[in-house]
Design an enzyme around this catalytic site. Structure first.
Site, PDB file in Angstrom:
ATOM      1  CB  THR A  55      13.208 -38.240  45.099  1.00 29.48           C
ATOM      2  OG1 THR A  55      12.525 -37.212  45.802  1.00 29.48           O
ATOM      3  CG2 THR A  55      12.269 -38.884  44.108  1.00 29.48           C
ATOM      4  N   GLY A  63      16.083 -35.081  42.795  1.00 30.39           N
ATOM      5  CA  GLY A  63      16.623 -33.748  42.540  1.00 30.39           C
ATOM      6  C   GLY A  63      15.898 -32.633  43.257  1.00 30.39           C
ATOM      7  N   GLY A  64      15.008 -32.971  44.193  1.00 30.02           N
ATOM      8  CA  GLY A  64      14.347 -31.938  44.980  1.00 30.02           C
ATOM      9  C   GLY A  64      13.598 -30.938  44.121  1.00 30.02           C
TER      10      GLY A  64
END
Length: 509
Positions: free
Chosen positions: A321, A402-403
């Site tokens: 991201t 950071g998922g």
């Protein structure tokens, strides 16, 4: 907080994870742009220079606060194609990690259009033309992109489109400092500058959907034409005397709301426990409201819930991201996140358009009873988590890479960033911990702790959670971007030192 009285020129603060994004934002502000224009310019540039983390073949979620204090959402998360073979996927334990079946319709460009309608002054043509020039002229491979190329070397070599862009022409792959030149992407961006809706019809949609069908997908031009960015009502809460806004499901914003009471406290043990509970509840409950009822209450208040979720995670989501945050002295504040999900997404780059395609569909569940079940027209659960918070002292915009760990990452910085006299750069540079399972490369819930997070390690021991200590700051702990608009009109911003970016405060002419 009411918007402060301002005098010309307009001041704009921006934070982003790559210098090229700040250069683009600077050009937009110099042309008279506001916070929305700065964010859009930065976002467009990032799709060129950070293709391992975002592209126009990914999705977008954003929040925009207007000068009157109202907050709007943009959720441009693409759906699975109408012809997806649910029966065949139901025979699998989990979705494939990469490949055509993991590609949902890309939402970024429609999201940019929706954002532009929420307050931009300059339109999309200029930032898209600038991004096209950047793709045509080439940009140096950054340290972060070089790490990603090394980590995904096998996948890049397996796809002709990827090799054509990220290969060095001599059998190897590009390294840090090498020129990344993308002529096909430049042509696509130039076409979108003339008509952004061309992403979803005509040559671009035909090329991408055709390539996906060649690789086993069921995507059609009709699937692309059906995509629309949405503007649902944000989820909100008031915690610690602060008003919070996040996007609703299928994004995981409500998960952050569920742990804010502990995040704003000083008890690390309580926060680690809350994070563990929230992670389990999210895995059990997060999905697309289009596919059935989503238990939002369970995620906004995970206390007392002991669900063990079955949501499959397709490997590690490092570099998934980019976040861009922007604010201006008129009171407009933006938190924008766009993503290809995992590094280089699906591992597919369409040679006809130069577009890297995300693998967001890999987060869906193959279990038809799960809230995140895969199905025609359904969106997978989303990790993207833009945040806006407002107190009497300031308005804060937050976003991070950071998922699945994004709620815990933001929770660890939010309290101190809300203190008006804090140094935002220092706050983002502090060590952090994250909690996760397959998304962090572990089969069970594990605490991953950077040096200096002894309280979290001790808390994990009390709770019986395994711990992995890192040797230093790691990408797993997120790349946070933040801007703040203070009640007295001051602007400040910071970019996470774990990324390649920076933050600036600019003025219009």
């Amino acid at each position: 907080m009411t918007a402060p009285a301002t005098a010309s020129p307009l001041r704009v603060a921006v934070a982003a994870p790559h210098p090229a994004a700040l250069d683009a934002a600077t050009e937009a502000v110099a042309a008279g742009g506001d916070a929305v224009d700065a964010a859009l310019a930065a976002a467009a540039a990032l799709t060129v220079v950070y293709p391992h983390q975002c592209s126009i073949g990914g999705d977008l979620v954003a929040l925009v606060r207007r000068p009157d204090g109202s907050v709007s959402t943009v959720v441009s998360a693409g759906a699975a194609p109408a012809g997806i073979d649910v029966g065949a996927l139901a025979q699998l334990d989990r979705m494939p990690r990469q490949g055509a079946q993991t590609v949902t319709v890309p939402g970024v460009v429609a999201g940019w259009q929706a954002l532009d309608r929420l307050g931009g002054r300059l339109g999309l043509a200029a930032p898209l033309r600038r991004a096209a020039r950047l793709a045509a002229d080439g940009a140096p491979v950054s340290a972060g992109l070089a790490r990603a190329i090394t980590a995904r070397a096998a996948e890049l070599r397996a796809d002709a489109g990827m090799t054509g862009v990220f290969g060095d022409g001599a059998g190897g792959l590009l390294g840090e400092g090498d020129a990344l030149v993308q002529p096909a992407l430049a042509a696509t961006l130039a076409e979108l500058a003339e008509d952004p809706s061309a992403m979803y019809r005509g040559r671009i949609a035909a090329s991408i959907s055709g390539r996906l069908r060649e690789l086993g997908g069921t995507h059609t031009e009709d699937d692309f034409a059906a995509h629309r960015a949405e503007s649902p009502e944000p989820e909100t809460s008031t915690t610690g005397g602060v008003r919070w806004w996040v996007a609703p499901p299928p994004t995981q914003g409500v998960v952050l709301l569920g742990i804010l009471p502990e995040a704003l406290d000083t008890d690390t043990t309580g926060l680690v426990d809350a994070v563990h509970r929230a992670a389990l509840v999210r895995q059990a409950e997060l999905g697309d409201p289009r596919g059935g009822v989503i238990d939002v209450d369970a995620m906004t208040d995970p206390r007392g819930h002991r669900r063990v979720g079955a949501l499959p995670r397709a490997g590690r989501a490092l570099g998934d991201t980019v976040a861009v945050t922007a604010a201006d002295s008129d009171g407009t504040v933006v938190s924008l996140i766009q993503s290809v999900y995992q590094l280089f997404g699906s591992g597919i780059l369409d040679p006809g358009t130069g577009v890297v395609l995300h693998n967001r569909g890999s987060a869906s569940s193959t279990d038809p009873a799960h809230p995140a079940h895969v199905g025609p027209g359904l969106r997978p659960p989303h990790t993207l988590l833009p945040v806006i918070a407002e107190s009497d002292d300031l308005v804060l915009a937050l976003g991070c890479q950071g998922g699945s760990a994004q709620p815990w990452i933001l929770a660890q910085v939010a309290r101190d960033l809300l203190a008006p006299d804090s140094d935002p750069a220092a706050v983002l540079g502090r060590p952090r911990f994250v909690v996760g399972a397959r998304d962090l490369g572990h089969e069970v819930m594990t605490v991953v702790a950077e040096p200096g997070t002894d309280d979290a390690v001790e808390a994990a021991g009390v709770l019986g959670l395994p711990v992995v200590r890192t040797d230093g700051a790691v990408d797993d702990a997120g790349h946070v971007q933040t801007v703040r608009l203070h009640a007295d009109g001051r602007l400040d911003a910071a970019s996470d030192p774990r990324a390649d970016g920076r933050a600036v405060v600019l003025s219009t002419p």
